[in-house]
Design an enzyme around this catalytic site. Sequence first.
Site, PDB file in Angstrom:
ATOM      1  N   LYS A 191      45.312  48.453  58.267  1.00  0.00           N
ATOM      2  CA  LYS A 191      44.461  49.645  58.179  1.00  0.00           C
ATOM      3  C   LYS A 191      44.828  50.522  59.364  1.00  0.00           C
ATOM      4  CE  LYS A 191      39.457  50.575  58.408  1.00  0.00           C
ATOM      5  NZ  LYS A 191      39.086  50.834  59.787  1.00  0.00           N
TER       6      LYS A 191
HETATM    7  P1  FBP Z   1      35.378  55.527  59.054  1.00  0.00           P
HETATM    8  O1  FBP Z   1      35.855  55.776  57.628  1.00  0.00           O
HETATM    9  O2  FBP Z   1      33.965  55.969  59.237  1.00  0.00           O
HETATM   10  O3  FBP Z   1      36.326  56.110  60.040  1.00  0.00           O
HETATM   11  O4  FBP Z   1      35.357  53.947  59.228  1.00  0.00           O
HETATM   12  C1  FBP Z   1      36.525  53.221  59.475  1.00  0.00           C
HETATM   13  C2  FBP Z   1      36.501  52.606  60.848  1.00  0.00           C
HETATM   14  O5  FBP Z   1      37.695  51.947  61.170  1.00  0.00           O
HETATM   15  C3  FBP Z   1      35.356  51.667  61.092  1.00  0.00           C
HETATM   16  O6  FBP Z   1      35.673  50.387  60.661  1.00  0.00           O
HETATM   17  C4  FBP Z   1      35.157  51.757  62.564  1.00  0.00           C
HETATM   18  O7  FBP Z   1      33.869  51.530  62.976  1.00  0.00           O
HETATM   19  C5  FBP Z   1      35.547  53.161  62.848  1.00  0.00           C
HETATM   20  O8  FBP Z   1      36.346  53.615  61.808  1.00  0.00           O
HETATM   21  C6  FBP Z   1      36.346  53.259  64.103  1.00  0.00           C
HETATM   22  O9  FBP Z   1      36.374  54.585  64.460  1.00  0.00           O
HETATM   23  P2  FBP Z   1      37.009  55.065  65.805  1.00  0.00           P
HETATM   24  O10 FBP Z   1      38.243  55.806  65.392  1.00  0.00           O
HETATM   25  O11 FBP Z   1      35.993  55.959  66.407  1.00  0.00           O
HETATM   26  O12 FBP Z   1      37.297  53.869  66.643  1.00  0.00           O
END
Ligand code: FBP
Length: 281
Positions: A191
């Site tokens: 991811k």
């Molecule tokens: P989002 O679609 O809201 O971005 O969620 C995906 C994610 O990877 C979450 O699992 C995690 O909490 C967040 O994004 C991490 O975001 P950041 O880029 O602020 O670390």
Amino acid sequence: MEPYQSIGIKRRLGRFFRRDGRALIFAMDHGFEHGPTDFEPAWEHVDPKTIIRKVVRAGIDGVMMLPGIVRMAGTELKADTGLMVKLTSKTELRPKEEQLMQSQLAFVEDAIKLGADAIAATVYWGSPAEDAMMRQFAEIASYAHDLGFPVVQFAYPRGPYINEKYGKKEDYRVVMYGARAAAETGADMIKTYWTGSRETFAKVVEAAAGVPVLLSGGAKTESPVDFLKLVWEVIEAGGAGAVVGRNIFQREDPAPMIKALLRVVHRNEDPEEAAKAEGLL
Ligand code: FBP
């Protein structure tokens, strides 16, 4: 004959990916990783059962949560909803410089007890704490693989030298490097960030050399079509789908967005057409 574990890994991966090899996964670790303020745009979703019930009913392929949230809302999942349990995180309450480390908050055994189909962990490639996160990932992955569980790496390039060398963490060369590192450390799913264009994201997918690459959703876009377009580009680039949090749970009614995303991910539908079909336009 294949060892038992490899059959387990394949079967469990199949609970996320449809026959087309793609998946739309709902992410909800934000209450921990960003804090509950992330739920303020649709506050009733601070209750895990409420939001999980809605996303499952809308037809999501899988969900990603931390262990305590699975305990609260796991009973809302359908038998065929893929469950990814993430074992690392960090709070934003930490001193800024220590936010470049995700720590292990639970164990592979906990995920298995909760009925996980995959185990997830983050590595911030380029962080001063890269060494600790690599080791943490190796321990989780080695044990999970031994027991027949696929491992997902949230491969996020993040660190001071990245900006110095490449300008920003979303530079495709950095994202590509992180995806490659994830593949080389044995991830079964990756991811990662959007790189800004289909061409550059295609290079990230190529660098992952066959390991499925999913988009990490990001902040809620101003218009729903903007996000659908982004996911469409990911699919056109050869991406395997998306793991989406805020663009889903920050909507009072997340169902139209999920259904439109499913059209884009699984039917290659034009984003505007998909949005119209689900009443988002
Ligand atoms: P989002 O679609 O809201 O971005 O969620 C995906 C994610 O990877 C979450 O699992 C995690 O909490 C967040 O994004 C991490 O975001 P950041 O880029 O602020 O670390």
